[in-house]
Motif scaffolding. Structure first.
Motif, PDB file in Angstrom:
ATOM      1  N   UNK A   1      43.442  61.498  10.754  1.00 36.14           N
ATOM      2  CA  UNK A   1      42.209  61.353   9.978  1.00 36.14           C
ATOM      3  C   UNK A   1      41.968  62.557   9.090  1.00 36.14           C
ATOM      4  N   UNK A   2      42.492  63.698   9.495  1.00 34.72           N
ATOM      5  CA  UNK A   2      42.336  64.924   8.702  1.00 34.72           C
ATOM      6  C   UNK A   2      43.422  65.070   7.648  1.00 34.72           C
ATOM      7  N   UNK A   3      44.312  64.084   7.569  1.00 34.91           N
ATOM      8  CA  UNK A   3      45.312  64.085   6.511  1.00 34.91           C
ATOM      9  C   UNK A   3      46.698  64.533   6.905  1.00 34.91           C
ATOM     10  N   UNK A   4      46.934  64.801   8.187  1.00 37.63           N
ATOM     11  CA  UNK A   4      48.258  65.225   8.628  1.00 37.63           C
ATOM     12  C   UNK A   4      49.154  64.019   8.896  1.00 37.63           C
ATOM     13  N   UNK A   5      50.438  64.210   8.677  1.00 37.03           N
ATOM     14  CA  UNK A   5      51.417  63.256   9.187  1.00 37.03           C
ATOM     15  C   UNK A   5      51.820  63.759  10.563  1.00 37.03           C
ATOM     16  N   UNK A   6      51.749  62.897  11.566  1.00 35.48           N
ATOM     17  CA  UNK A   6      51.990  63.319  12.950  1.00 35.48           C
ATOM     18  C   UNK A   6      53.109  62.505  13.579  1.00 35.48           C
ATOM     19  N   UNK A   7      54.134  63.200  14.076  1.00 40.33           N
ATOM     20  CA  UNK A   7      55.159  62.593  14.913  1.00 40.33           C
ATOM     21  C   UNK A   7      54.819  62.947  16.356  1.00 40.33           C
ATOM     22  N   UNK A   8      54.944  61.999  17.260  1.00 39.09           N
ATOM     23  CA  UNK A   8      54.550  62.214  18.657  1.00 39.09           C
ATOM     24  C   UNK A   8      55.742  62.159  19.607  1.00 39.09           C
ATOM     25  N   UNK A   9      55.602  62.887  20.715  1.00 43.37           N
ATOM     26  CA  UNK A   9      56.591  62.814  21.789  1.00 43.37           C
ATOM     27  C   UNK A   9      55.931  63.224  23.095  1.00 43.37           C
ATOM     28  N   UNK A  10      56.326  62.549  24.177  1.00 35.46           N
ATOM     29  CA  UNK A  10      55.831  62.911  25.500  1.00 35.46           C
ATOM     30  C   UNK A  10      56.942  63.374  26.421  1.00 35.46           C
ATOM     31  N   UNK A  11      58.123  63.617  25.860  1.00 32.75           N
ATOM     32  CA  UNK A  11      59.305  63.969  26.652  1.00 32.75           C
ATOM     33  C   UNK A  11      59.990  65.189  26.039  1.00 32.75           C
ATOM     34  N   UNK A  12      60.390  66.117  26.892  1.00 31.55           N
ATOM     35  CA  UNK A  12      60.977  67.356  26.407  1.00 31.55           C
ATOM     36  C   UNK A  12      62.268  67.180  25.635  1.00 31.55           C
TER      37      UNK A  12
ATOM     38  N   UNK B   1      63.396  64.474  24.054  1.00 32.11           N
ATOM     39  CA  UNK B   1      63.125  63.802  22.786  1.00 32.11           C
ATOM     40  C   UNK B   1      62.464  64.759  21.799  1.00 32.11           C
ATOM     41  N   UNK B   2      61.549  65.586  22.284  1.00 30.98           N
ATOM     42  CA  UNK B   2      60.851  66.540  21.420  1.00 30.98           C
ATOM     43  C   UNK B   2      61.825  67.526  20.795  1.00 30.98           C
TER      44      UNK B   2
ATOM     45  N   UNK C   1      64.990  67.067  20.237  1.00 34.54           N
ATOM     46  CA  UNK C   1      65.783  66.332  19.244  1.00 34.54           C
ATOM     47  C   UNK C   1      65.006  66.167  17.937  1.00 34.54           C
ATOM     48  N   UNK C   2      63.724  65.794  18.028  1.00 34.41           N
ATOM     49  CA  UNK C   2      62.910  65.619  16.829  1.00 34.41           C
ATOM     50  C   UNK C   2      62.741  66.935  16.082  1.00 34.41           C
ATOM     51  N   UNK C   3      62.531  68.016  16.815  1.00 35.45           N
ATOM     52  CA  UNK C   3      62.344  69.321  16.179  1.00 35.45           C
ATOM     53  C   UNK C   3      63.607  69.762  15.448  1.00 35.45           C
ATOM     54  N   UNK C   4      64.763  69.388  15.969  1.00 34.37           N
ATOM     55  CA  UNK C   4      66.028  69.745  15.328  1.00 34.37           C
ATOM     56  C   UNK C   4      66.318  68.881  14.105  1.00 34.37           C
ATOM     57  N   UNK C   5      65.903  67.622  14.160  1.00 32.53           N
ATOM     58  CA  UNK C   5      66.287  66.655  13.130  1.00 32.53           C
ATOM     59  C   UNK C   5      65.317  66.553  11.951  1.00 32.53           C
ATOM     60  N   UNK C   6      64.095  67.066  12.107  1.00 32.48           N
ATOM     61  CA  UNK C   6      63.088  66.882  11.068  1.00 32.48           C
ATOM     62  C   UNK C   6      62.498  68.205  10.604  1.00 32.48           C
ATOM     63  N   UNK C   7      61.927  68.183   9.413  1.00 32.50           N
ATOM     64  CA  UNK C   7      61.288  69.378   8.845  1.00 32.50           C
ATOM     65  C   UNK C   7      59.789  69.308   9.110  1.00 32.50           C
ATOM     66  N   UNK C   8      59.308  70.167   9.998  1.00 26.14           N
ATOM     67  CA  UNK C   8      57.884  70.182  10.339  1.00 26.14           C
ATOM     68  C   UNK C   8      57.215  71.437   9.793  1.00 26.14           C
ATOM     69  N   UNK C   9      55.919  71.315   9.538  1.00 27.71           N
ATOM     70  CA  UNK C   9      55.137  72.474   9.117  1.00 27.71           C
ATOM     71  C   UNK C   9      54.604  73.236  10.324  1.00 27.71           C
ATOM     72  N   UNK C  10      54.463  72.549  11.448  1.00 26.65           N
ATOM     73  CA  UNK C  10      54.032  73.193  12.694  1.00 26.65           C
ATOM     74  C   UNK C  10      54.353  72.257  13.856  1.00 26.65           C
ATOM     75  N   UNK C  11      54.469  72.862  15.050  1.00 24.88           N
ATOM     76  CA  UNK C  11      54.706  72.096  16.276  1.00 24.88           C
ATOM     77  C   UNK C  11      53.625  72.445  17.284  1.00 24.88           C
ATOM     78  N   UNK C  12      52.980  71.420  17.829  1.00 18.77           N
ATOM     79  CA  UNK C  12      52.027  71.594  18.928  1.00 18.77           C
ATOM     80  C   UNK C  12      52.778  71.214  20.200  1.00 18.77           C
ATOM     81  N   UNK C  13      52.945  72.170  21.103  1.00 24.33           N
ATOM     82  CA  UNK C  13      53.891  71.997  22.208  1.00 24.33           C
ATOM     83  C   UNK C  13      53.245  72.254  23.561  1.00 24.33           C
ATOM     84  N   UNK C  14      53.176  71.209  24.366  1.00 24.36           N
ATOM     85  CA  UNK C  14      52.715  71.354  25.748  1.00 24.36           C
ATOM     86  C   UNK C  14      53.821  72.047  26.553  1.00 24.36           C
TER      87      UNK C  14
END
Length: 226
Positions: free
Chosen positions: A22-33, A35-36, A38-51
């Motif tokens: 709603x604030x205008x971000x594109x968000x990719x989600x993951x609940x598994x370490x 998978x997360x 893999x996504x971080x390696x394969x995509x260009x992110x501006x930031x990662x929020x990491x549990x």
């Protein structure tokens, strides 16, 4: 801005993702370490929020691996671990920020905004391009004294261009950073958003155009003489 949100609580993950979109971000989600990572390696992110507590591989292991692989994407650790030792460990392993649960969504948004700016070398929330002022915290823009009524997607596009002044951004890069859904190569959604934003930036007829097209390359935001 494109964010990777890693949180094993589905309810919390969906809530945070909804607010960020709603604030205008594109968000990719993951609940598994795994998978997360893999996504971080394969995509260009501006930031990662990491549990930290995750199935498969915990957040600190993911963070350590990314930093060893020279990934410099800003990382905010989001966790219930709130001791000084926990925070110090996370920061020493390469985290850029640390937020303990429970937390206020407004604070999370503010911290992510700071991380995204830092990733572009922009340490203050106000960006100026000629007579255009872009406030990345209040998420508003003013041109020649006129406040612009922008949609979340239009502001996200303007913010991305403003954080890369004088740089040509391809349609693919724009798609990756501001659209949640897969965009067909034949789609004109980027062109349509650029067109709408240009119209709103033209608050008076005498003002010069700020968004310029580089044929077969993309778009660039810069001030030029009319």
């Amino acid at each position: 801005m494109r964010i990777l949100l890693v949180e094993d609580s589905k309810r919390l993950r969906e809530t945070v993702a909804k607010v960020m979109r709603r604030s205008g971000y594109r968000v990719d989600e993951s609940g598994d370490g795994e998978e997360a990572l893999w996504k971080a390696r394969e995509n260009a992110y501006d930031a990662i929020i990491l549990d930290i507590m995750l199935p498969g591989r915990n957040g600190l292991e993911i963070l350590e691996t990314l930093r060893q692989e020279r990934c410099v994407v800003p990382v905010l650790l989001l966790t219930a671990r709130d001791t000084v030792g926990d925070r110090v460990q996370g920061l020493r392993q390469g985290a850029d920020d640390y937020l303990c649960k429970p937390f206020a969504l407004e604070e999370l948004l503010a911290r992510v905004e700071v991380l995204c700016r830092r990733g572009y070398g922009q340490r203050v929330p106000l960006i100026y391009i000629g007579d255009l002022e872009v406030d990345t915290v209040a998420r508003r823009a003013v041109r020649a004294g006129h406040s612009l009524d922008l949609t979340a997607r239009e502001f996200s596009l303007l913010e991305l261009l403003a954080l890369n002044p004088g740089a040509v951004l391809s349609r693919t890069r724009i798609e990756e950073h501001i659209y949640d859904d897969w965009v067909s190569p034949m789609s004109n959604v980027v062109d349509s958003t650029v067109y709408a934003l240009r119209k709103k930036l033209a608050v008076t007829p005498e003002l010069p155009q700020l968004i310029h097209t580089r044929r077969r390359q993309g778009y660039i935001l810069e001030e030029r003489s009319k």
